[in-house]
Design a protein around this motif. Structure first.
Motif, PDB file in Angstrom:
ATOM      1  N   VAL A 184       1.665  21.837  -8.515  1.00 19.28           N
ATOM      2  CA  VAL A 184       2.651  22.790  -9.031  1.00 19.28           C
ATOM      3  C   VAL A 184       2.150  23.387 -10.344  1.00 19.28           C
ATOM      4  CG1 VAL A 184       4.965  22.979 -10.012  1.00 19.28           C
ATOM      5  CG2 VAL A 184       4.612  21.765  -7.863  1.00 19.28           C
ATOM      6  N   ALA A 185       1.615  22.551 -11.220  1.00 12.70           N
ATOM      7  CA  ALA A 185       1.093  23.051 -12.487  1.00 12.70           C
ATOM      8  C   ALA A 185      -0.072  24.006 -12.256  1.00 12.70           C
ATOM      9  CB  ALA A 185       0.645  21.877 -13.358  1.00 12.70           C
ATOM     10  N   PHE A 186      -0.948  23.684 -11.324  1.00 16.36           N
ATOM     11  CA  PHE A 186      -2.075  24.559 -11.013  1.00 16.36           C
ATOM     12  C   PHE A 186      -1.583  25.914 -10.496  1.00 16.36           C
ATOM     13  CE2 PHE A 186      -4.858  26.143  -7.604  1.00 16.36           C
ATOM     14  CZ  PHE A 186      -5.959  26.495  -8.373  1.00 16.36           C
ATOM     15  N   LYS A 240       0.831  -1.207   0.000  1.00 14.46           N
ATOM     16  CA  LYS A 240       0.000   0.000   0.000  1.00 14.46           C
ATOM     17  C   LYS A 240       0.864   1.255   0.000  1.00 14.46           C
ATOM     18  CE  LYS A 240      -3.891  -2.144   2.345  1.00 14.46           C
ATOM     19  NZ  LYS A 240      -4.679  -2.173   3.575  1.00 14.46           N
ATOM     20  N   TRP A 241       1.928   1.257   0.795  1.00 14.60           N
ATOM     21  CA  TRP A 241       2.801   2.431   0.834  1.00 14.60           C
ATOM     22  C   TRP A 241       3.534   2.614  -0.485  1.00 14.60           C
ATOM     23  CZ3 TRP A 241       2.584   6.487   3.662  1.00 14.60           C
ATOM     24  CH2 TRP A 241       1.995   6.410   4.918  1.00 14.60           C
ATOM     25  N   ILE A 242       3.935   1.504  -1.119  1.00 13.45           N
ATOM     26  CA  ILE A 242       4.605   1.611  -2.413  1.00 13.45           C
ATOM     27  C   ILE A 242       3.650   2.193  -3.449  1.00 13.45           C
ATOM     28  CG2 ILE A 242       5.551   0.219  -4.298  1.00 13.45           C
ATOM     29  CD1 ILE A 242       6.794  -1.574  -2.120  1.00 13.45           C
ATOM     30  N   LEU A 243       2.387   1.855  -3.378  1.00  8.12           N
ATOM     31  CA  LEU A 243       1.416   2.389  -4.324  1.00  8.12           C
ATOM     32  C   LEU A 243       1.072   3.852  -4.040  1.00  8.12           C
ATOM     33  CD1 LEU A 243      -0.992  -0.641  -4.673  1.00  8.12           C
ATOM     34  CD2 LEU A 243       0.664   0.187  -6.328  1.00  8.12           C
ATOM     35  N   VAL A 244       1.256   4.300  -2.817  1.00  7.27           N
ATOM     36  CA  VAL A 244       0.956   5.691  -2.469  1.00  7.27           C
ATOM     37  C   VAL A 244       1.995   6.635  -3.065  1.00  7.27           C
ATOM     38  CG1 VAL A 244       1.023   7.284  -0.504  1.00  7.27           C
ATOM     39  CG2 VAL A 244      -0.394   5.252  -0.404  1.00  7.27           C
ATOM     40  N   ILE A 245       3.229   6.201  -3.167  1.00  8.05           N
ATOM     41  CA  ILE A 245       4.316   7.084  -3.599  1.00  8.05           C
ATOM     42  C   ILE A 245       4.066   7.666  -4.996  1.00  8.05           C
ATOM     43  CG2 ILE A 245       6.777   7.144  -4.172  1.00  8.05           C
ATOM     44  CD1 ILE A 245       7.173   5.197  -1.787  1.00  8.05           C
ATOM     45  N   PRO A 246       3.762   6.862  -6.031  1.00  5.05           N
ATOM     46  CA  PRO A 246       3.527   7.486  -7.343  1.00  5.05           C
ATOM     47  C   PRO A 246       2.309   8.405  -7.350  1.00  5.05           C
ATOM     48  CG  PRO A 246       3.480   5.081  -7.527  1.00  5.05           C
ATOM     49  CD  PRO A 246       3.725   5.416  -6.117  1.00  5.05           C
ATOM     50  N   HIS A 247       1.290   8.065  -6.577  1.00  5.80           N
ATOM     51  CA  HIS A 247       0.115   8.933  -6.520  1.00  5.80           C
ATOM     52  C   HIS A 247       0.466  10.274  -5.886  1.00  5.80           C
ATOM     53  CE1 HIS A 247      -1.910   5.090  -7.162  1.00  5.80           C
ATOM     54  NE2 HIS A 247      -2.894   5.808  -7.671  1.00  5.80           N
ATOM     55  N   ALA A 248       1.288  10.253  -4.855  1.00  3.31           N
ATOM     56  CA  ALA A 248       1.693  11.499  -4.206  1.00  3.31           C
ATOM     57  C   ALA A 248       2.534  12.355  -5.156  1.00  3.31           C
ATOM     58  CB  ALA A 248       2.467  11.196  -2.929  1.00  3.31           C
ATOM     59  N   VAL A 249       3.401  11.728  -5.938  1.00  2.00           N
ATOM     60  CA  VAL A 249       4.232  12.476  -6.888  1.00  2.00           C
ATOM     61  C   VAL A 249       3.354  13.146  -7.950  1.00  2.00           C
ATOM     62  CG1 VAL A 249       5.965  12.217  -8.706  1.00  2.00           C
ATOM     63  CG2 VAL A 249       6.278  11.082  -6.502  1.00  2.00           C
ATOM     64  N   VAL A 250       2.413  12.400  -8.493  1.00  2.00           N
ATOM     65  CA  VAL A 250       1.522  12.965  -9.518  1.00  2.00           C
ATOM     66  C   VAL A 250       0.690  14.097  -8.925  1.00  2.00           C
ATOM     67  CG1 VAL A 250      -0.483  12.453 -10.974  1.00  2.00           C
ATOM     68  CG2 VAL A 250       1.468  10.905 -10.926  1.00  2.00           C
ATOM     69  N   LEU A 251       0.178  13.904  -7.730  1.00  2.00           N
ATOM     70  CA  LEU A 251      -0.614  14.951  -7.084  1.00  2.00           C
ATOM     71  C   LEU A 251       0.219  16.206  -6.851  1.00  2.00           C
ATOM     72  CD1 LEU A 251      -3.401  15.560  -5.938  1.00  2.00           C
ATOM     73  CD2 LEU A 251      -2.597  14.698  -3.747  1.00  2.00           C
ATOM     74  N   VAL A 287      -0.581  31.751 -11.339  1.00  2.00           N
ATOM     75  CA  VAL A 287       0.295  32.919 -11.326  1.00  2.00           C
ATOM     76  C   VAL A 287       0.401  33.488 -12.735  1.00  2.00           C
ATOM     77  CG1 VAL A 287       2.689  33.661 -10.980  1.00  2.00           C
ATOM     78  CG2 VAL A 287       1.574  32.186  -9.306  1.00  2.00           C
ATOM     79  N   ASP A 288       0.445  32.631 -13.731  1.00  3.50           N
ATOM     80  CA  ASP A 288       0.550  33.075 -15.122  1.00  3.50           C
ATOM     81  C   ASP A 288      -0.680  33.889 -15.521  1.00  3.50           C
ATOM     82  OD1 ASP A 288       1.546  33.236 -17.746  1.00  3.50           O
ATOM     83  OD2 ASP A 288       0.226  31.592 -18.340  1.00  3.50           O
ATOM     84  N   ARG A 289      -1.838  33.530 -15.033  1.00  2.00           N
ATOM     85  CA  ARG A 289      -3.076  34.235 -15.382  1.00  2.00           C
ATOM     86  C   ARG A 289      -3.283  35.507 -14.559  1.00  2.00           C
ATOM     87  NH1 ARG A 289      -4.366  32.664 -20.219  1.00  2.00           N
ATOM     88  NH2 ARG A 289      -4.471  30.435 -20.384  1.00  2.00           N
ATOM     89  N   ALA A 290      -2.448  35.754 -13.571  1.00  2.00           N
ATOM     90  CA  ALA A 290      -2.648  36.903 -12.697  1.00  2.00           C
ATOM     91  C   ALA A 290      -1.867  38.132 -13.153  1.00  2.00           C
ATOM     92  CB  ALA A 290      -2.236  36.543 -11.273  1.00  2.00           C
ATOM     93  N   ASP A 291      -1.418  38.152 -14.418  1.00  2.02           N
ATOM     94  CA  ASP A 291      -0.660  39.312 -14.878  1.00  2.02           C
ATOM     95  C   ASP A 291      -1.588  40.500 -15.159  1.00  2.02           C
ATOM     96  OD1 ASP A 291      -0.200  38.290 -18.357  1.00  2.02           O
ATOM     97  OD2 ASP A 291      -1.916  38.208 -17.035  1.00  2.02           O
TER      98      ASP A 291
END
Length: 61
Positions: A44-46, A28-39, A51-55
């Motif tokens: 970060v993208a959000f 279960k912990w091994i499966l959590v790691i990739p999900h946490a990275v993607v999240l 910030v890009d739209r706040a000009d």
């Protein structure tokens, strides 16, 4: 049309297999790691897009 009938609720009894539970914990912990990275990458993208739209209005696009 038939009248509705009353059913008794299903009742299940059992106990978890402790050996299986112990082996699944690291999986279960091994499966959590990739999900946490993607999240984290999605956050970060959000934030970068926010910030890009706040000009200011006058800046060229």
């Amino acid at each position: 049309m038939t009248a509705p009938t009353a059913y008794d609720p299903v009742r299940l009894t059992g106990r978890p297999d402790s050996a299986l539970s112990r082996r699944l914990r690291p999986v279960k912990w091994i499966l959590v790691i990739p999900h946490a990275v993607v999240l984290a990458l999605l956050w970060v993208a959000f934030l970068l897009r926010s910030v890009d739209r706040a000009d200011p209005e006058g800046s060229p696009r």
